[in-house]
Write a protein that holds these residues in place. Structure first.
Motif, mmCIF file in Angstrom:
data_model
loop_
_atom_site.group_PDB
_atom_site.id
_atom_site.type_symbol
_atom_site.label_atom_id
_atom_site.label_comp_id
_atom_site.label_asym_id
_atom_site.label_seq_id
_atom_site.Cartn_x
_atom_site.Cartn_y
_atom_site.Cartn_z
ATOM 1 N N ARG A 59 0.828 -1.212 0.000
ATOM 2 C CA ARG A 59 0.000 0.000 0.000
ATOM 3 C C ARG A 59 0.854 1.251 0.000
ATOM 4 O O ARG A 59 0.583 2.214 -0.702
ATOM 5 C CB ARG A 59 -0.901 0.026 1.244
ATOM 6 C CG ARG A 59 -2.068 -0.914 1.123
ATOM 7 C CD ARG A 59 -2.779 -1.096 2.432
ATOM 8 N NE ARG A 59 -3.293 -2.455 2.486
ATOM 9 C CZ ARG A 59 -3.723 -3.060 3.579
ATOM 10 N NH1 ARG A 59 -3.718 -2.436 4.727
ATOM 11 N NH2 ARG A 59 -4.171 -4.284 3.527
ATOM 12 N N CYS B 72 -8.751 2.361 0.641
ATOM 13 C CA CYS B 72 -9.096 0.962 0.875
ATOM 14 C C CYS B 72 -10.613 0.861 0.693
ATOM 15 O O CYS B 72 -11.366 1.511 1.420
ATOM 16 C CB CYS B 72 -8.698 0.550 2.282
ATOM 17 S SG CYS B 72 -9.250 -1.101 2.705
ATOM 18 N N ARG C 123 -11.930 3.797 2.916
ATOM 19 C CA ARG C 123 -11.122 4.086 4.105
ATOM 20 C C ARG C 123 -9.779 4.664 3.675
ATOM 21 O O ARG C 123 -9.094 4.064 2.839
ATOM 22 C CB ARG C 123 -10.937 2.774 4.872
ATOM 23 C CG ARG C 123 -9.838 2.782 5.869
ATOM 24 C CD ARG C 123 -9.653 1.363 6.430
ATOM 25 N NE ARG C 123 -8.378 1.253 7.089
ATOM 26 C CZ ARG C 123 -7.774 0.101 7.345
ATOM 27 N NH1 ARG C 123 -8.332 -1.039 7.002
ATOM 28 N NH2 ARG C 123 -6.616 0.093 7.947
ATOM 29 N N ASN D 226 -5.998 5.224 3.631
ATOM 30 C CA ASN D 226 -5.085 4.102 3.850
ATOM 31 C C ASN D 226 -3.666 4.504 4.240
ATOM 32 O O ASN D 226 -2.831 3.640 4.421
ATOM 33 C CB ASN D 226 -4.978 3.364 2.494
ATOM 34 C CG ASN D 226 -5.199 1.884 2.634
ATOM 35 O OD1 ASN D 226 -5.283 1.359 3.725
ATOM 36 N ND2 ASN D 226 -5.258 1.209 1.507
ATOM 37 N N ASN E 165 -8.526 6.434 8.517
ATOM 38 C CA ASN E 165 -7.963 5.080 8.554
ATOM 39 C C ASN E 165 -8.523 4.204 9.679
ATOM 40 O O ASN E 165 -9.047 3.110 9.431
ATOM 41 C CB ASN E 165 -6.441 5.230 8.681
ATOM 42 C CG ASN E 165 -5.691 4.080 8.051
ATOM 43 O OD1 ASN E 165 -6.230 2.991 7.936
ATOM 44 N ND2 ASN E 165 -4.459 4.319 7.659
ATOM 45 N N ASP F 8 -11.263 1.020 9.521
ATOM 46 C CA ASP F 8 -10.836 -0.342 9.841
ATOM 47 C C ASP F 8 -11.897 -1.008 10.705
ATOM 48 O O ASP F 8 -12.368 -2.120 10.421
ATOM 49 C CB ASP F 8 -9.488 -0.268 10.588
ATOM 50 C CG ASP F 8 -8.797 -1.615 10.634
ATOM 51 O OD1 ASP F 8 -9.314 -2.586 10.050
ATOM 52 O OD2 ASP F 8 -7.730 -1.704 11.268
ATOM 53 N N ASN G 14 -7.364 -2.105 -2.681
ATOM 54 C CA ASN G 14 -6.562 -0.944 -2.320
ATOM 55 C C ASN G 14 -6.256 -0.220 -3.609
ATOM 56 O O ASN G 14 -5.628 -0.793 -4.513
ATOM 57 C CB ASN G 14 -5.291 -1.382 -1.596
ATOM 58 C CG ASN G 14 -5.625 -1.903 -0.216
ATOM 59 O OD1 ASN G 14 -6.095 -1.162 0.636
ATOM 60 N ND2 ASN G 14 -5.443 -3.196 -0.010
#
Ligand code: NAP
Length: 414
Positions: free
Chosen positions: A119, A127, A153, A155, A301, A305, A325
């Motif tokens: 990533r 993400c 999200r 990342n 982030n 998650d 990703n």
């Protein structure tokens, strides 16, 4: 043309290109494939079979995926002495779209995680985790089909940036002294310390990706999820920067929730995307209590998650949760579970997560017809109650299939 030290790309097949910010996909795109460790080879085999059959059927042989197996993880380490060979990174950079099975996180040896490294090196800043229900999958909810969201999200930033110092370390003490002497902020002795960076650049490119997706897929709303009431200059700024992107770059296509109430009597003007925000803790309640009010979520982030795993649990768990990703230059579509090493080479586990990541990949290529065929095949197979062990043990009257047999059943049901 990329140059490789040890790999040879497939003899036929062409690279995906990027023109004017969009992918230009040939009929035979070269797709780097990281098979993965543990159960990776089993699920990758089943996934390839399903995707190849869907593409063949959808386009009558006019299109095909030119797979390019690239090494990473344990197999690469054993054969080449490297966990993540430069050739593999070069292939993903050059061909732009890759599919990936799970990789073992090496213990020690200076590598944090191959997934995190991929990533970071390729700057895959978004993400993306779609969460939807498949009829027949066991779920803890009374009506799991009400949830259908895509989570974007961030990342690369937030407390996951990896900037931290252990309790009692010279770094932690130095920073604690700096905070006391230069900033007038007292931190308790022997505290471990971490930094939470969130920038306008990092936030805005993620929110931009989420809004573009919502517009392209005609989703009704994008919700910015943040804890800005407490962390004003990071999470609160995430909300403000997010609204800035929405109202400055997409002015004619969006309406904010505030504008909706103030200027439109609560009625969404035709064709407009609603942009709203929710405090993270409230969001966890909302996805349980009012799931149909949410279509696309854009999150920092850490919130993302937690939220993506919680949402996945609502529709029946991680076994069937796909993910990707995505950055501006490359995208990796991957299973969201790990390598499940105790089941390695037993042809046993559920390939659903990687197959659904393959569906996301086909959509990313603009091959929606093939993507829809795979979804149909998967839905039909689960409806027939022909499933792998993880679902079979929770479903009454189900037939137990191996990983490869589940793949074959989906291919037959396309
Ligand atoms: P895991 O591999 O996800 O396995 C945990 C449990 O989840 C399995 O024992 C199994 O449950 C279930 N499971 C996982 N994949 C499944 C599948 N395809 N079908 C059905 N059930 C499945 O987690 P872990 O054991 O914590 O991690 C193992 C390794 O994977 C570690 O090296 C970790 O670092 C790595 N990892 C990699 C990624 C990635 O590459 N993205 C992500 C997470 C972890 P039951 O035992 O109940 O059957």
């Amino acid at each position: 043309m990329p140059t490789f030290r040890r790999l040879a790309p497939p003899a036929s097949g062409r690279p995906i290109e990027r023109r004017e910010g969009r992918l230009a996909v040939p009929d035979d795109p070269i797709i780097p494939l990281i098979v993965g460790d543990g159960t990776g080879p089993d699920i990758a085999r089943a996934t390839r079979q399903v995707l190849d059959e869907a593409v063949r059927k959808a386009y009558g042989g006019r299109r095909r995926l030119a797979w390019f197996e690239v090494p990473a993880g344990e197999a690469a380490h054993e054969r080449l002495g490297e966990w993540l060979p430069e050739d593999t990174l070069e292939a993903i950079r050059a061909y732009r779209v890759a599919l990936k099975g799970p990789l073992t996180t090496p213990v020690g040896g200076g590598i944090r995680s191959l997934n995190v490294t991929l990533r970071q090196v390729l700057d895959l800043y978004g993400c993306v985790r779609p969460v939807r229900y498949f009829q027949g999958v066991p779920s803890p909810m009374r009506d799991p089909g009400r949830l259908d969201v895509v989570i974007f999200r961030e990342n690369t930033e937030d407390v996951y940036a990896g900037i931290e110092w252990a309790s009692g370390s010279p770094g932690a003490e130095k920073l604690r002294r700096f905070l006391a002497e230069e900033m007038g902020t007292q931190v308790r002795e022997l505290s471990g310390l971490g930094i939470k960076p969130m920038s306008p650049f990092g936030t805005q490119r993620l929110v931009r990706m989420a809004i573009r997706y919502a517009l392209d897929h005609r989703r009704a709303s994008v919700t910015l999820v943040h804890k800005g009431n407490i962390m004003k200059f990071t999470e609160g700024a995430f909300r403000d920067w997010g609204y800035q992107v929405a109202t400055q770059e997409f002015r004619d296509q969006v309406v904010t929730e505030e504008e909706l109430t103030r200027d439109h009597g609560g009625q969404v003007p035709p064709g407009r995307l609603v942009v709203k925000d929710r405090i993270a803790d409230s969001m966890f309640q909302q996805v349980l209590l009012r799931p149909e009010d949410y279509q696309v979520l854009a999150t920092p982030n850490l919130n993302g998650d937690y939220l993506s795993d919680a949402c996945a649990a609502q529709v029946g768990g991680l076994g069937m949760a796909p993910g990707a990703n995505i950055g501006d230059e490359a995208a990796i579509f991957e299973a969201t579970h790990g390598t499940a090493p105790k089941y390695a080479n037993q042809d046993k586990v559920n390939p659903g997560s990687l197959i659904l990541s393959g569906v996301m990949m086909l959509e990313h290529l603009g091959w929606g017809e093939a993507a829809r065929l795979v979804l149909r095949g998967l839905e039909a197979t689960i409806a027939q109650r022909r499933v792998t062990y993880d679902l079979e043990r929770q479903m009454e009257g189900a037939t137990l299939l191996s990983c490869s047999a589940f793949g074959r059943a989906i291919a037959e049901n396309l």
